[in-house]
Design a protein around this motif. Structure first.
Motif, PDB file in Angstrom:
ATOM      1  N   ALA A   4       2.465   4.454  -2.397  1.00 45.95           N
ATOM      2  CA  ALA A   4       1.832   3.493  -3.288  1.00 45.95           C
ATOM      3  C   ALA A   4       0.517   3.004  -2.693  1.00 45.95           C
ATOM      4  N   SER A   5      -0.475   2.795  -3.554  1.00 44.92           N
ATOM      5  CA  SER A   5      -1.721   2.190  -3.106  1.00 44.92           C
ATOM      6  C   SER A   5      -1.460   0.729  -2.780  1.00 44.92           C
ATOM      7  N   PRO A   6      -2.356   0.078  -2.008  1.00 49.46           N
ATOM      8  CA  PRO A   6      -2.145  -1.347  -1.714  1.00 49.46           C
ATOM      9  C   PRO A   6      -1.984  -2.197  -2.970  1.00 49.46           C
ATOM     10  N   ASP A  10       1.238  -4.423  -4.050  1.00 49.50           N
ATOM     11  CA  ASP A  10       1.105  -5.860  -4.273  1.00 49.50           C
ATOM     12  C   ASP A  10       1.647  -6.268  -5.642  1.00 49.50           C
ATOM     13  N   LEU A  11       1.481  -5.397  -6.638  1.00 48.66           N
ATOM     14  CA  LEU A  11       1.917  -5.718  -8.001  1.00 48.66           C
ATOM     15  C   LEU A  11       3.362  -5.319  -8.273  1.00 48.66           C
ATOM     16  N   GLY A  12       4.000  -4.598  -7.358  1.00 48.28           N
ATOM     17  CA  GLY A  12       5.377  -4.177  -7.577  1.00 48.28           C
ATOM     18  C   GLY A  12       5.510  -3.130  -8.668  1.00 48.28           C
ATOM     19  N   LEU A  13       4.560  -2.208  -8.756  1.00 48.00           N
ATOM     20  CA  LEU A  13       4.577  -1.229  -9.842  1.00 48.00           C
ATOM     21  C   LEU A  13       5.717  -0.227  -9.729  1.00 48.00           C
ATOM     22  N   LEU A  42      -2.785 -12.918  -7.257  1.00 49.38           N
ATOM     23  CA  LEU A  42      -1.924 -11.745  -7.105  1.00 49.38           C
ATOM     24  C   LEU A  42      -0.440 -12.081  -7.243  1.00 49.38           C
ATOM     25  N   ASP A  43      -0.014 -13.249  -6.714  1.00 43.91           N
ATOM     26  CA  ASP A  43       1.408 -13.567  -6.788  1.00 43.91           C
ATOM     27  C   ASP A  43       1.859 -13.744  -8.238  1.00 43.91           C
ATOM     28  N   ARG A  44       1.002 -14.361  -9.062  1.00 40.69           N
ATOM     29  CA  ARG A  44       1.371 -14.519 -10.468  1.00 40.69           C
ATOM     30  C   ARG A  44       1.209 -13.205 -11.243  1.00 40.69           C
ATOM     31  N   ALA A  45       0.291 -12.356 -10.797  1.00 39.57           N
ATOM     32  CA  ALA A  45       0.159 -11.042 -11.417  1.00 39.57           C
ATOM     33  C   ALA A  45       1.431 -10.222 -11.202  1.00 39.57           C
ATOM     34  N   ARG A  46       2.041 -10.382 -10.033  1.00 49.65           N
ATOM     35  CA  ARG A  46       3.308  -9.672  -9.791  1.00 49.65           C
ATOM     36  C   ARG A  46       4.408 -10.231 -10.694  1.00 49.65           C
ATOM     37  N   LEU A  47       4.417 -11.554 -10.910  1.00 48.07           N
ATOM     38  CA  LEU A  47       5.388 -12.128 -11.843  1.00 48.07           C
ATOM     39  C   LEU A  47       5.163 -11.592 -13.257  1.00 48.07           C
ATOM     40  N   LEU A  48       3.903 -11.398 -13.629  1.00 49.76           N
ATOM     41  CA  LEU A  48       3.600 -10.814 -14.937  1.00 49.76           C
ATOM     42  C   LEU A  48       4.182  -9.413 -15.048  1.00 49.76           C
ATOM     43  N   VAL A  49       3.962  -8.594 -14.039  1.00 48.13           N
ATOM     44  CA  VAL A  49       4.498  -7.223 -14.048  1.00 48.13           C
ATOM     45  C   VAL A  49       6.023  -7.248 -14.140  1.00 48.13           C
ATOM     46  N   ASP A  50       6.643  -8.107 -13.356  1.00 49.66           N
ATOM     47  CA  ASP A  50       8.115  -8.222 -13.410  1.00 49.66           C
ATOM     48  C   ASP A  50       8.577  -8.626 -14.808  1.00 49.66           C
ATOM     49  N   GLY A  51       7.845  -9.550 -15.429  1.00 56.56           N
ATOM     50  CA  GLY A  51       8.238 -10.042 -16.737  1.00 56.56           C
ATOM     51  C   GLY A  51       8.056  -9.020 -17.848  1.00 56.56           C
ATOM     52  N   LEU A  52       7.212  -8.012 -17.615  1.00 53.70           N
ATOM     53  CA  LEU A  52       6.967  -6.980 -18.628  1.00 53.70           C
ATOM     54  C   LEU A  52       7.780  -5.713 -18.400  1.00 53.70           C
ATOM     55  N   ALA A  53       8.571  -5.690 -17.337  1.00 51.95           N
ATOM     56  CA  ALA A  53       9.258  -4.461 -16.949  1.00 51.95           C
ATOM     57  C   ALA A  53      10.204  -3.938 -18.023  1.00 51.95           C
ATOM     58  N   THR A 178       0.503  -1.768 -27.568  1.00 54.37           N
ATOM     59  CA  THR A 178      -0.373  -2.702 -26.867  1.00 54.37           C
ATOM     60  C   THR A 178      -0.415  -2.323 -25.387  1.00 54.37           C
ATOM     61  N   ARG A 179      -1.491  -2.725 -24.729  1.00 52.53           N
ATOM     62  CA  ARG A 179      -1.654  -2.370 -23.323  1.00 52.53           C
ATOM     63  C   ARG A 179      -2.068  -3.588 -22.504  1.00 52.53           C
ATOM     64  N   VAL A 180      -1.823  -3.490 -21.216  1.00 53.20           N
ATOM     65  CA  VAL A 180      -2.266  -4.485 -20.247  1.00 53.20           C
ATOM     66  C   VAL A 180      -2.859  -3.729 -19.070  1.00 53.20           C
ATOM     67  N   THR A 181      -4.062  -4.094 -18.652  1.00 52.18           N
ATOM     68  CA  THR A 181      -4.631  -3.515 -17.442  1.00 52.18           C
ATOM     69  C   THR A 181      -4.807  -4.600 -16.398  1.00 52.18           C
ATOM     70  N   LEU A 182      -4.650  -4.206 -15.139  1.00 52.70           N
ATOM     71  CA  LEU A 182      -4.809  -5.125 -14.016  1.00 52.70           C
ATOM     72  C   LEU A 182      -5.787  -4.489 -13.040  1.00 52.70           C
ATOM     73  N   ASP A 183      -6.929  -5.144 -12.828  1.00 48.53           N
ATOM     74  CA  ASP A 183      -8.004  -4.607 -12.001  1.00 48.53           C
ATOM     75  C   ASP A 183      -8.145  -5.424 -10.733  1.00 48.53           C
ATOM     76  N   GLY A 184      -8.030  -4.739  -9.590  1.00 50.55           N
ATOM     77  CA  GLY A 184      -8.199  -5.379  -8.298  1.00 50.55           C
ATOM     78  C   GLY A 184      -9.298  -4.721  -7.489  1.00 50.55           C
ATOM     79  N   LEU A 185      -9.632  -5.321  -6.336  1.00 53.54           N
ATOM     80  CA  LEU A 185     -10.689  -4.808  -5.460  1.00 53.54           C
ATOM     81  C   LEU A 185     -11.982  -4.602  -6.246  1.00 53.54           C
ATOM     82  N   LEU A 186     -12.308  -5.561  -7.077  1.00 52.29           N
ATOM     83  CA  LEU A 186     -13.434  -5.454  -8.003  1.00 52.29           C
ATOM     84  C   LEU A 186     -14.739  -5.845  -7.315  1.00 52.29           C
ATOM     85  N   THR A 187     -15.729  -4.943  -7.381  1.00 49.27           N
ATOM     86  CA  THR A 187     -17.046  -5.227  -6.825  1.00 49.27           C
ATOM     87  C   THR A 187     -18.124  -4.809  -7.820  1.00 49.27           C
TER      88      THR A 187
END
Length: 272
Positions: A4-6, A10-13, A42-53, A178-187
């Protein structure tokens, strides 16, 4: 399965069911769509992923559950696309080339707003070596889309204005489209300057119809509220001297840090 990528860790994918690109595309033909964006720790983003599983699958590309994106945005000399967005004009538009780094795939994309305010995205496949420029084929495509959207801009007046880099995870409700995207390490990059999103946050985007999706309702329960935030608009607002102050810049300053050091290039290798 590949390590898994970092961001994926972190998101528990790993806890979600996987879906192929064909399944995600078949379930969500989202050229006409309403996007809602949220900045989430990030911690709440992981809760989001868990809630959509139970309802969502994660895009799985041969065991890889995130993808590195590079997007070069094109604008006029006077930054017409940036100004149209900041001034909330009815005829807003964006032109970009996008590279999916691990897969060495490239697309030319044009985004406009329709008469109802919904985002309309048009895309053209391009060879990977065409990333970051508009060749004759791409220019013809851009001109055709903008003309049909009544945007008085041509590809000949556009040049590369900024590059945005990030790592994305994509979730899809295959039953409801419907879709959800999560973008991290954004520059965001312009010349020798870089603006980076706080690495403890991700930019979440829900993509669906006019009515809020279950993911939007879950985000509200997690304390998130929609924000008006475009990656390109943020980059220009923070990195280009002399632009007028605006709501985007004020929001971005609380979550982004600008520096004069360019970030290292993402590794652009095809997937095994």
């Amino acid at each position: 399965m590949k390590p898994a990528s970092p961001l994926a860790a972190d998101l528990g994918l790993a806890g979600l069911r996987g879906a192929t690109l064909a399944e995600v595309d078949a379930a969500a033909a989202l050229q006409h769509r309403t996007d809602r964006k949220y900045l989430l720790p990030l911690d709440r983003a992981r809760l989001l992923v868990d809630g959509l599983a139970d309802t969502h699958h994660v895009l799985d590309l041969g065991g890889r559950r995130t993808t590195s994106y590079l997007s070069t945005y094109f604008d006029t000399e006077r930054l017409g696309a940036w100004r149209a967005h900041v001034q909330r004009r009815r005829r807003r538009w964006k032109v970009r080339t996008r590279l999916y780094a691990e897969d060495a795939l490239c697309r030319v994309e044009v985004k406009t707003k329709d008469g109802r305010g919904a985002t309309v995205k048009h895309a053209l496949k391009a060879p990977a070596h065409a990333y970051g420029r508009l060749d004759d084929t791409a220019a013809g495509f851009v001109d055709d889309v903008l003309r049909r959207a009544d945007v008085a801009v041509t590809a000949a007046s556009l040049s590369p204005a900024a590059e945005i880099r990030y790592v994305r995870a994509a979730l899809a409700d295959l039953g409801h489209g419907t879709r959800v995207t999560l973008d991290g390490l954004l520059t965001c990059h312009r010349g020798d300057r870089t603006a980076a999103l706080d690495p403890g946050h991700v930019l979440v985007e829900t993509k669906g119809g006019a009515r809020p999706a279950p993911a939007d309702r879950l985000l509200l329960r997690l304390g998130a509220r929609p924000v008006s935030l475009s990656k390109y608009i943020v980059g220009q607002s923070l990195l280009t001297p002399g632009l007028p102050d605006n709501d985007v810049r004020r929001l971005a300053r609380t979550h982004f840090t600008a520096t004069a050091r360019p970030a290292p290039l993402l590794e652009r290798t095809p997937a095994a």
